[in-house]
Design a protein around this motif. Structure first.
Motif, PDB file in Angstrom:
ATOM      1  N   LEU A 120       0.802  -1.231   0.000  1.00 53.10           N
ATOM      2  CA  LEU A 120       0.000   0.000   0.000  1.00 53.10           C
ATOM      3  C   LEU A 120       0.837   1.285   0.000  1.00 53.10           C
ATOM      4  N   PRO A 121       1.930   1.380   0.741  1.00 50.98           N
ATOM      5  CA  PRO A 121       2.713   2.629   0.706  1.00 50.98           C
ATOM      6  C   PRO A 121       3.176   3.024  -0.695  1.00 50.98           C
ATOM      7  N   ASN A 122       3.354   2.050  -1.580  1.00 51.03           N
ATOM      8  CA  ASN A 122       3.791   2.357  -2.940  1.00 51.03           C
ATOM      9  C   ASN A 122       2.798   3.251  -3.681  1.00 51.03           C
ATOM     10  N   SER A 123       1.516   3.110  -3.380  1.00 50.59           N
ATOM     11  CA  SER A 123       0.500   3.920  -4.065  1.00 50.59           C
ATOM     12  C   SER A 123       0.663   5.400  -3.757  1.00 50.59           C
ATOM     13  N   PHE A 124       0.941   5.698  -2.516  1.00 52.51           N
ATOM     14  CA  PHE A 124       1.027   7.087  -2.082  1.00 52.51           C
ATOM     15  C   PHE A 124       2.467   7.620  -2.128  1.00 52.51           C
TER      16      PHE A 124
END
Length: 177
Positions: A42-46
């Motif tokens: 998930l951190p990759n998206s933001f």
């Protein structure tokens, strides 16, 4: 940037897979393990939003062009992240209480902010959990006590949470009208 966007799309595709897979939703352990992989990516998206740090690094490219490219990739990654959060919250609400699903999303947003810090400043990647776990966890635990890390995590996490909350409120409000 293309690689970052590909990584940013992984949580979205995991959420869509989980939404469509009855087998994974009904099996508690498959659901939990899939959610952990989702949370890991998930951190990759933001994260792509932090690529604005690189604006105008190449003097041969006009600033406006850099801005358009970074903004396009950042918004796309951000939308991947938001939609995956919406989807996961809906799935969690099916299997758990509405309040528990909200708490999990809230915690996920702040864990995501911490993950962004690990990626941007300590240069770790999602797959370092498998390829470099000792170095990752050593740095992870030592950075928990850093004021800079805490401030970044709280600040960026709050930023993400406010945007998620506003987008979720508008989305769910429009679905009910």
């Amino acid at each position: 940037m293309i690689w970052n966007l590909f990584l940013g799309g992984i949580p979205y595709f995991i959420a869509q897979f989980l939404k469509l897979s009855i087998k994974f939703q009904e099996n508690k352990w498959l659901r939990i393990s899939t959610l952990l992989v989702w949370l890991l990516f998930l951190p990759n998206s933001f994260y792509i939003l932090t690529d604005f740090f690189h604006l105008n690094k190449f003097n041969s490219v006009p600033v406006w062009y850099d801005l358009l490219v970074v903004a396009t990739f950042s918004i796309t990654g951000f939308l991947f992240g938001l939609y995956s959060l919406f989807t996961i919250q809906k799935i969690l609400t099916i299997h758990h209480s509405k309040n528990l699903s909200r708490i999990i999303v809230f915690l996920s947003v702040y864990l995501t902010a911490f993950g962004i810090y690990l990626g941007r400043y300590l240069r770790f990647n999602s797959w370092d959990v498998i390829t470099n776990p000792i170095d990752l966890f050593t740095n992870l635990f030592s950075s928990l006590f850093s004021t800079e890390v805490q401030q970044f995590t709280i600040g960026f996490g709050t930023f993400l949470f406010v945007i998620y909350f506003v987008a979720a409120t508008l989305t769910f409000k429009n679905q009910n009208t």
